[in-house]
Design an enzyme around this catalytic site. Structure first.
Site, PDB file in Angstrom:
ATOM      1  N   ARG A 215      -0.448  -8.473  13.655  1.00  0.00           N
ATOM      2  CA  ARG A 215      -0.937  -7.477  12.682  1.00  0.00           C
ATOM      3  C   ARG A 215      -1.818  -8.144  11.629  1.00  0.00           C
ATOM      4  O   ARG A 215      -2.846  -7.606  11.231  1.00  0.00           O
ATOM      5  CB  ARG A 215       0.245  -6.763  12.019  1.00  0.00           C
ATOM      6  CG  ARG A 215       0.923  -5.772  12.962  1.00  0.00           C
ATOM      7  CD  ARG A 215       2.290  -5.368  12.459  1.00  0.00           C
ATOM      8  NE  ARG A 215       2.255  -4.663  11.197  1.00  0.00           N
ATOM      9  CZ  ARG A 215       3.291  -4.560  10.368  1.00  0.00           C
ATOM     10  NH1 ARG A 215       4.437  -5.145  10.661  1.00  0.00           N
ATOM     11  NH2 ARG A 215       3.177  -3.897   9.253  1.00  0.00           N
TER      12      ARG A 215
ATOM     13  N   LYS B  17       0.834  -1.213   0.000  1.00  0.00           N
ATOM     14  CA  LYS B  17       0.000   0.000   0.000  1.00  0.00           C
ATOM     15  C   LYS B  17       0.870   1.264   0.000  1.00  0.00           C
ATOM     16  O   LYS B  17       0.656   2.169  -0.789  1.00  0.00           O
ATOM     17  CB  LYS B  17      -0.910   0.030   1.244  1.00  0.00           C
ATOM     18  CG  LYS B  17      -1.800  -1.179   1.401  1.00  0.00           C
ATOM     19  CD  LYS B  17      -2.699  -1.070   2.612  1.00  0.00           C
ATOM     20  CE  LYS B  17      -1.984  -1.004   3.939  1.00  0.00           C
ATOM     21  NZ  LYS B  17      -1.257  -2.242   4.329  1.00  0.00           N
TER      22      LYS B  17
ATOM     23  N   ARG C 150      11.481  -1.470  10.874  1.00  0.00           N
ATOM     24  CA  ARG C 150      10.411  -1.049  11.784  1.00  0.00           C
ATOM     25  C   ARG C 150      10.299  -2.022  12.947  1.00  0.00           C
ATOM     26  O   ARG C 150      10.425  -3.227  12.757  1.00  0.00           O
ATOM     27  CB  ARG C 150       9.072  -0.995  11.014  1.00  0.00           C
ATOM     28  CG  ARG C 150       8.771   0.389  10.500  1.00  0.00           C
ATOM     29  CD  ARG C 150       7.620   0.448   9.555  1.00  0.00           C
ATOM     30  NE  ARG C 150       6.392  -0.209   9.996  1.00  0.00           N
ATOM     31  CZ  ARG C 150       5.263  -0.214   9.302  1.00  0.00           C
ATOM     32  NH1 ARG C 150       5.216   0.429   8.139  1.00  0.00           N
ATOM     33  NH2 ARG C 150       4.188  -0.817   9.736  1.00  0.00           N
TER      34      ARG C 150
ATOM     35  N   ARG D 293      -9.573   1.557   8.746  1.00  0.00           N
ATOM     36  CA  ARG D 293      -9.214   0.187   9.104  1.00  0.00           C
ATOM     37  C   ARG D 293     -10.291  -0.481   9.938  1.00  0.00           C
ATOM     38  O   ARG D 293     -10.135  -1.650  10.304  1.00  0.00           O
ATOM     39  CB  ARG D 293      -7.940   0.227   9.941  1.00  0.00           C
ATOM     40  CG  ARG D 293      -6.683  -0.100   9.189  1.00  0.00           C
ATOM     41  CD  ARG D 293      -5.569   0.185  10.155  1.00  0.00           C
ATOM     42  NE  ARG D 293      -4.462  -0.686  10.014  1.00  0.00           N
ATOM     43  CZ  ARG D 293      -3.342  -0.335   9.389  1.00  0.00           C
ATOM     44  NH1 ARG D 293      -3.226   0.805   8.790  1.00  0.00           N
ATOM     45  NH2 ARG D 293      -2.339  -1.163   9.356  1.00  0.00           N
TER      46      ARG D 293
ATOM     47  N   ARG E 244      11.619  -5.725   4.855  1.00  0.00           N
ATOM     48  CA  ARG E 244      11.470  -4.274   4.617  1.00  0.00           C
ATOM     49  C   ARG E 244      12.514  -3.457   5.380  1.00  0.00           C
ATOM     50  O   ARG E 244      12.785  -3.712   6.541  1.00  0.00           O
ATOM     51  CB  ARG E 244      10.082  -3.804   5.043  1.00  0.00           C
ATOM     52  CG  ARG E 244       9.979  -2.262   4.989  1.00  0.00           C
ATOM     53  CD  ARG E 244       8.589  -1.756   5.132  1.00  0.00           C
ATOM     54  NE  ARG E 244       7.870  -2.338   6.241  1.00  0.00           N
ATOM     55  CZ  ARG E 244       6.555  -2.295   6.366  1.00  0.00           C
ATOM     56  NH1 ARG E 244       5.822  -1.684   5.457  1.00  0.00           N
ATOM     57  NH2 ARG E 244       5.958  -2.847   7.392  1.00  0.00           N
TER      58      ARG E 244
HETATM   59  P1  AP5 Z   1       4.848  -1.546   1.851  1.00  0.00           P
HETATM   60  O1  AP5 Z   1       4.540  -0.736   0.641  1.00  0.00           O
HETATM   61  O2  AP5 Z   1       5.597  -0.871   2.977  1.00  0.00           O
HETATM   62  O3  AP5 Z   1       3.532  -2.295   2.375  1.00  0.00           O
HETATM   63  P2  AP5 Z   1       2.292  -1.747   3.181  1.00  0.00           P
HETATM   64  O4  AP5 Z   1       1.101  -2.423   2.641  1.00  0.00           O
HETATM   65  O5  AP5 Z   1       2.294  -0.253   3.227  1.00  0.00           O
HETATM   66  O6  AP5 Z   1       2.638  -2.363   4.593  1.00  0.00           O
HETATM   67  P3  AP5 Z   1       2.606  -1.741   6.042  1.00  0.00           P
HETATM   68  O7  AP5 Z   1       3.312  -2.762   6.914  1.00  0.00           O
HETATM   69  O8  AP5 Z   1       3.176  -0.354   6.087  1.00  0.00           O
HETATM   70  O9  AP5 Z   1       1.113  -1.729   6.348  1.00  0.00           O
HETATM   71  P4  AP5 Z   1       0.470  -1.697   7.705  1.00  0.00           P
HETATM   72  O10 AP5 Z   1      -0.919  -1.484   7.297  1.00  0.00           O
HETATM   73  O11 AP5 Z   1       0.715  -2.856   8.586  1.00  0.00           O
HETATM   74  O12 AP5 Z   1       1.271  -0.539   8.473  1.00  0.00           O
HETATM   75  P5  AP5 Z   1       0.884   0.943   8.863  1.00  0.00           P
HETATM   76  O13 AP5 Z   1       2.117   1.738   8.857  1.00  0.00           O
HETATM   77  O14 AP5 Z   1      -0.291   1.402   8.079  1.00  0.00           O
HETATM   78  O15 AP5 Z   1       5.677  -2.829   1.373  1.00  0.00           O
HETATM   79  C1  AP5 Z   1       6.142  -3.796   2.305  1.00  0.00           C
HETATM   80  C2  AP5 Z   1       7.484  -4.360   1.798  1.00  0.00           C
HETATM   81  O16 AP5 Z   1       7.265  -5.068   0.579  1.00  0.00           O
HETATM   82  C3  AP5 Z   1       8.548  -3.287   1.465  1.00  0.00           C
HETATM   83  O17 AP5 Z   1       9.809  -3.773   1.788  1.00  0.00           O
HETATM   84  C4  AP5 Z   1       8.419  -3.105  -0.065  1.00  0.00           C
HETATM   85  O18 AP5 Z   1       9.640  -2.706  -0.661  1.00  0.00           O
HETATM   86  C5  AP5 Z   1       8.009  -4.501  -0.500  1.00  0.00           C
HETATM   87  N1  AP5 Z   1       7.126  -4.501  -1.672  1.00  0.00           N
HETATM   88  C6  AP5 Z   1       6.052  -3.691  -1.887  1.00  0.00           C
HETATM   89  N2  AP5 Z   1       5.458  -4.002  -3.049  1.00  0.00           N
HETATM   90  C7  AP5 Z   1       6.181  -5.047  -3.564  1.00  0.00           C
HETATM   91  C8  AP5 Z   1       6.043  -5.805  -4.745  1.00  0.00           C
HETATM   92  N3  AP5 Z   1       5.065  -5.576  -5.641  1.00  0.00           N
HETATM   93  N4  AP5 Z   1       6.945  -6.802  -4.981  1.00  0.00           N
HETATM   94  C9  AP5 Z   1       7.930  -7.036  -4.087  1.00  0.00           C
HETATM   95  N5  AP5 Z   1       8.121  -6.351  -2.949  1.00  0.00           N
HETATM   96  C10 AP5 Z   1       7.234  -5.349  -2.689  1.00  0.00           C
HETATM   97  O19 AP5 Z   1       0.367   0.731  10.369  1.00  0.00           O
HETATM   98  C11 AP5 Z   1       1.255   0.411  11.416  1.00  0.00           C
HETATM   99  C12 AP5 Z   1       0.478   0.377  12.721  1.00  0.00           C
HETATM  100  O20 AP5 Z   1      -0.095   1.674  12.997  1.00  0.00           O
HETATM  101  C13 AP5 Z   1      -0.721  -0.595  12.757  1.00  0.00           C
HETATM  102  O21 AP5 Z   1      -0.336  -1.905  13.094  1.00  0.00           O
HETATM  103  C14 AP5 Z   1      -1.603   0.076  13.828  1.00  0.00           C
HETATM  104  O22 AP5 Z   1      -1.126  -0.220  15.117  1.00  0.00           O
HETATM  105  C15 AP5 Z   1      -1.395   1.560  13.574  1.00  0.00           C
HETATM  106  N6  AP5 Z   1      -2.387   2.117  12.625  1.00  0.00           N
HETATM  107  C16 AP5 Z   1      -2.123   2.688  11.400  1.00  0.00           C
HETATM  108  N7  AP5 Z   1      -3.260   3.108  10.808  1.00  0.00           N
HETATM  109  C17 AP5 Z   1      -4.277   2.831  11.679  1.00  0.00           C
HETATM  110  C18 AP5 Z   1      -5.674   3.004  11.636  1.00  0.00           C
HETATM  111  N8  AP5 Z   1      -6.279   3.570  10.562  1.00  0.00           N
HETATM  112  N9  AP5 Z   1      -6.413   2.582  12.680  1.00  0.00           N
HETATM  113  C19 AP5 Z   1      -5.841   2.014  13.773  1.00  0.00           C
HETATM  114  N10 AP5 Z   1      -4.489   1.799  13.875  1.00  0.00           N
HETATM  115  C20 AP5 Z   1      -3.719   2.196  12.843  1.00  0.00           C
END
Ligand code: AP5
Length: 224
Positions: free
Chosen positions: A179, A21, A168, A96, A135
């Site tokens: 997660r 994402k 991270r 979410r 990552r």
């Molecule tokens: P990446 O693009 O970083 O993936 P992502 O889907 O953004 O993954 P996240 O781990 O950031 O999502 P998340 O939803 O768990 O975390 P968030 O920060 O929102 O890609 C991942 C890896 O794969 C990278 O190394 C990339 O290079 C690689 N990659 C990408 N595409 C690829 C491809 N096509 N082929 C190969 N490799 C690829 O949330 C973190 C925490 O914050 C949550 O756990 C929660 O506690 C809190 N939080 C955030 N938002 C909310 C909310 N709305 N409500 C409540 N809690 C929240």
């Protein structure tokens, strides 16, 4: 490809942790000249600055659970009220939960932005785990790398600004499991919610980054 402009709409990147994402949302936001709003990045910023919000969110994030709705919604409402959000925005990791989605509907109605366009990323669990453990993120500019699939040119350093690449704290195996479980329990129901509204498009997120970008841009061009 030249920047595409004029998408007066909220775009939501929905999918499990590691689905890509953030990688894709940044690209789309840049091409369309829209702000990229990642609630994860906003929360990590609060944690890094040690604000009272960050102190509440930190232990929850470190366990891999979702931060309570009222914290996230307060942060989002403040952010979308800024002038750069007048013509739409790209949400990465928000909403979410169902209450978050319902509040977003209200915000969009008030701002006359209509229904969002929801891009639902589909990737199998084994691939998600590999992406998350591999990552690395630039500590300066936030560029996202992967030691398996998207390595930097120089080990441990960002290609753009030479910043240190860091892992991270929630990308440890045991936190990843929680997660993924939280996604299934609390966020997966949004797929049916948005599909029911007729605004959701599935994206196969398992291909390489450029192939996924092409698929995303095709959907956005058709929606333009
Ligand atoms: P990446 O693009 O970083 O993936 P992502 O889907 O953004 O993954 P996240 O781990 O950031 O999502 P998340 O939803 O768990 O975390 P968030 O920060 O929102 O890609 C991942 C890896 O794969 C990278 O190394 C990339 O290079 C690689 N990659 C990408 N595409 C690829 C491809 N096509 N082929 C190969 N490799 C690829 O949330 C973190 C925490 O914050 C949550 O756990 C929660 O506690 C809190 N939080 C955030 N938002 C909310 C909310 N709305 N409500 C409540 N809690 C929240």
């Amino acid at each position: 490809m030249p920047a595409a402009r004029g998408l007066r709409r909220a775009v939501i990147f929905l999918g499990p942790p590691g689905a890509g994402k953030g990688t894709q949302a940044k690209e789309v936001a840049q091409r369309y000249g829209l702000p990229h709003l990642s609630t994860g990045d906003m929360l990590r910023d609060h944690v890094g600055r040690g604000t009272s919000l960050g102190r509440r969110a930190r232990p929850i994030m470190e366990r891999g659970e979702l931060v309570p709705d009222e914290i996230v919604l307060g942060m989002v409402e403040e952010r979308v009220s800024r002038p750069d959000c007048a013509n739409g925005f790209v949400f990465d990791g928000f909403p979410r939960t169902l209450p978050q989605a319902e509040r977003l509907d209200e915000i969009l109605r008030r701002r006359d932005l209509g229904h969002p366009l929801v891009l639902h990323f589909v990737v199998d669990a084994d691939r998600l785990r590999q992406r998350l453990t591999g990552r690395r993120t630039c500590s300066v500019g936030g560029e996202i790398y992967n030691i398996y699939d998207r390595p930097p040119k120089v080990d441990g350093r960002c290609d753009n600004d030479g910043g240190e690449l860091v892992q991270r704290s929630d990308d440890r195996e045991e936190v990843i499991a929680e997660r993924l479980a939280a996604y299934k329990r609390q966020t997966r129901p949004l797929v049916d919610y948005y599909r029911g509204l007729g605004v959701l498009r599935d994206v196969d997120g398992s291909g390489e980054v450029s192939a996924v970008t092409r698929a995303v841009l095709k959907i956005l061009t058709q929606a333009d």
